[in-house]
Design a protein around this motif. Structure first.
Motif, PDB file in Angstrom:
ATOM      1  N   ARG A 191       0.823  -1.212   0.000  1.00  0.00           N
ATOM      2  CA  ARG A 191       0.000   0.000   0.000  1.00  0.00           C
ATOM      3  C   ARG A 191       0.863   1.270   0.000  1.00  0.00           C
ATOM      4  NH1 ARG A 191      -4.562  -0.827   4.566  1.00  0.00           N
ATOM      5  NH2 ARG A 191      -5.325   1.115   3.642  1.00  0.00           N
ATOM      6  N   GLY A 192       2.143   1.093  -0.220  1.00  0.00           N
ATOM      7  CA  GLY A 192       3.025   2.245  -0.372  1.00  0.00           C
ATOM      8  C   GLY A 192       3.748   2.697   0.873  1.00  0.00           C
ATOM      9  N   CYS A 193       3.674   1.913   1.942  1.00  0.00           N
ATOM     10  CA  CYS A 193       4.298   2.314   3.205  1.00  0.00           C
ATOM     11  C   CYS A 193       5.788   1.968   3.215  1.00  0.00           C
ATOM     12  CB  CYS A 193       3.615   1.626   4.382  1.00  0.00           C
ATOM     13  SG  CYS A 193       1.875   2.030   4.532  1.00  0.00           S
ATOM     14  N   GLU A 194       6.596   2.981   3.471  1.00  0.00           N
ATOM     15  CA  GLU A 194       8.041   2.777   3.628  1.00  0.00           C
ATOM     16  C   GLU A 194       8.455   2.891   5.085  1.00  0.00           C
ATOM     17  OE1 GLU A 194       9.932   5.593   1.060  1.00  0.00           O
ATOM     18  OE2 GLU A 194       9.146   4.672  -0.777  1.00  0.00           O
ATOM     19  N   LYS A 195       7.519   3.348   5.926  1.00  0.00           N
ATOM     20  CA  LYS A 195       7.752   3.485   7.360  1.00  0.00           C
ATOM     21  C   LYS A 195       6.579   2.824   8.080  1.00  0.00           C
ATOM     22  CE  LYS A 195       9.834   7.995   6.402  1.00  0.00           C
ATOM     23  NZ  LYS A 195       9.701   9.451   6.593  1.00  0.00           N
ATOM     24  N   ARG A 247       1.519  10.429  18.131  1.00  0.00           N
ATOM     25  CA  ARG A 247       2.712  10.824  18.869  1.00  0.00           C
ATOM     26  C   ARG A 247       3.951  10.059  18.404  1.00  0.00           C
ATOM     27  NH1 ARG A 247       1.602   9.757  24.326  1.00  0.00           N
ATOM     28  NH2 ARG A 247       3.232   8.220  24.616  1.00  0.00           N
ATOM     29  N   HIS A 248       3.797   8.770  18.181  1.00  0.00           N
ATOM     30  CA  HIS A 248       4.941   7.929  17.815  1.00  0.00           C
ATOM     31  C   HIS A 248       5.366   8.105  16.349  1.00  0.00           C
ATOM     32  CE1 HIS A 248       5.773   5.436  21.412  1.00  0.00           C
ATOM     33  NE2 HIS A 248       4.528   5.722  21.702  1.00  0.00           N
ATOM     34  N   THR A 249       4.484   8.675  15.535  1.00  0.00           N
ATOM     35  CA  THR A 249       4.864   8.901  14.126  1.00  0.00           C
ATOM     36  C   THR A 249       5.192  10.384  13.855  1.00  0.00           C
ATOM     37  OG1 THR A 249       2.520   9.157  13.514  1.00  0.00           O
ATOM     38  CG2 THR A 249       3.498   6.962  13.260  1.00  0.00           C
ATOM     39  N   LYS A 250       5.169  11.174  14.904  1.00  0.00           N
ATOM     40  CA  LYS A 250       5.442  12.601  14.733  1.00  0.00           C
ATOM     41  C   LYS A 250       6.842  12.826  14.158  1.00  0.00           C
ATOM     42  CE  LYS A 250       4.874  16.965  17.223  1.00  0.00           C
ATOM     43  NZ  LYS A 250       4.574  17.600  18.507  1.00  0.00           N
ATOM     44  N   GLY A 251       6.914  13.692  13.172  1.00  0.00           N
ATOM     45  CA  GLY A 251       8.202  14.016  12.574  1.00  0.00           C
ATOM     46  C   GLY A 251       8.735  12.954  11.629  1.00  0.00           C
ATOM     47  N   TRP A 252       7.926  11.973  11.323  1.00  0.00           N
ATOM     48  CA  TRP A 252       8.386  10.874  10.459  1.00  0.00           C
ATOM     49  C   TRP A 252       8.117  11.221   9.014  1.00  0.00           C
ATOM     50  CZ3 TRP A 252       6.914   5.100  11.692  1.00  0.00           C
ATOM     51  CH2 TRP A 252       8.054   4.285  11.510  1.00  0.00           C
TER      52      TRP A 252
END
Length: 323
Positions: free
Chosen positions: A118-122, A318-323
């Protein structure tokens, strides 16, 4: 491929469940589960003959009957509620969310593959265990790493370690208790029953017991009630000592101590499953009532309740902030 500008996805991870309430399916599931050294750390040459020669042949038909008693029209309760969580979380976050189970299907690997497709690299790995334990959260980490060993290219991962003391989590638990009390009145005692682990694991550094204590004390403080709140541990297996006090033994003596109306909640479980719907809601109810109890109420897991989904969203954000 859907639009996913930040290329971030969430892998919701839980224990897993048999694919059917049959002895064959239960045997396959328990075989994988009880082979994990994170769960049972006995020497393999001692454990494997015991597991395959006695435990699986004897326990699988019995456990299958228990699963049959709680099986839902759509399937295993754990899977049904997990899928509802996945759908609700994806809709609210507007990012890809997939399920992956440590044991059984869908696997952690298939969850990662679905996200990358689905296009997720993170990928944020979200173990649905509020309290960390080597037997649950760490087992996800091990299984995921092992399953991806042959992958030529890996996505970037982040991993939620625990959320036992998160304000939103405590609030969601408190709301579920208060809603039950509003409808049914207050009990003589509220018991928080957590899945147990061998005491030896805690003695050797597993923080699970202290995390359970943290959840219980924060919930009691948030409820701010004259109803006493007690912590116990359920689902022990084998002969060695597990974390105490044991739920079943506690419920057998509470009526003699004047506790006639009891409410029980299971904060270590993010979704209802065999251990909550059969062991706590049925078996332990019988033990309490046979010992002289008058009223016993099981307060369901948070499942896909709005407050639970909101809490999960906040954690992901919160855990994906700045990603």
């Amino acid at each position: 491929m859907e639009n996913n500008q930040n290329k971030v996805g969430v892998l919701l991870a839980n224990l897993g469940t048999p694919e059917a309430p049959t002895a064959k399916a239960v045997k396959a599931f328990l075989g994988e589960f009880l082979h994990d050294k994170r769960v049972v750390d006995m020497t393999r040459w001692l454990w494997c003959p015991l597991l395959h020669g006695i435990i699986l042949p004897v326990r699988s038909p019995k456990v299958a009957k228990l699963y049959e008693s709680v099986w839902m029209e759509e399937g295993s309760p754990l899977m049904v509620y997990s899928k509802r969580q996945q759908a609700a979380l994806e809709a609210k976050l507007n990012m890809p969310v997939e399920l992956g189970m440590t044991y059984g299907s869908p696997s952690l690997k298939s969850g990662v593959e679905a996200l990358t497709a689905r296009g997720c690299e993170k990928i944020l790995v979200f173990p649905l265990y509020p309290q960390y334990s080597r037997t649950t959260t760490a087992a996800i980490f091990d299984k995921l790493a092992k399953s991806l060993k042959q992958q030529p290219a890996l996505p970037e991962f982040r991993f939620i370690n625990h959320y036992y003391s998160e304000e939103d989590y405590i609030e969601a638990l408190a709301q579920s208790v208060e809603a039950h009390w509003e409808q049914n009145g207050k009990p003589d005692m509220l018991v928080c029953s957590y899945h147990g682990i061998p005491k030896r694991y805690a003695d050797n550094g597993d923080p699970y017991a202290s995390h359970c204590e943290g959840t219980t004390s924060k919930l009691a403080a948030r409820l701010n009630t004259d109803v006493p709140v007690k912590m116990t541990f359920q689902s022990r297996f084998g002969r060695e000592e597990w974390l105490q006090p044991y739920t079943d033994k506690t419920l057998e003596v509470l009526p003699s101590e004047g506790i006639e109306r009891l409410d029980i909640i299971t904060p270590a479980f993010s979704v209802d499953c065999l251990e909550t719907l059969e062991e706590i809601a049925e078996q332990n109810r019988d033990a309490f009532m046979e010992a002289g109890g008058k009223e016993y109420n099981y307060i369901p897991c948070l499942n896909d309740a709005p407050a639970h989904i909101e809490m999960m969203c906040h954690l992901v954000e919160r855990h994906t902030k700045g990603w």
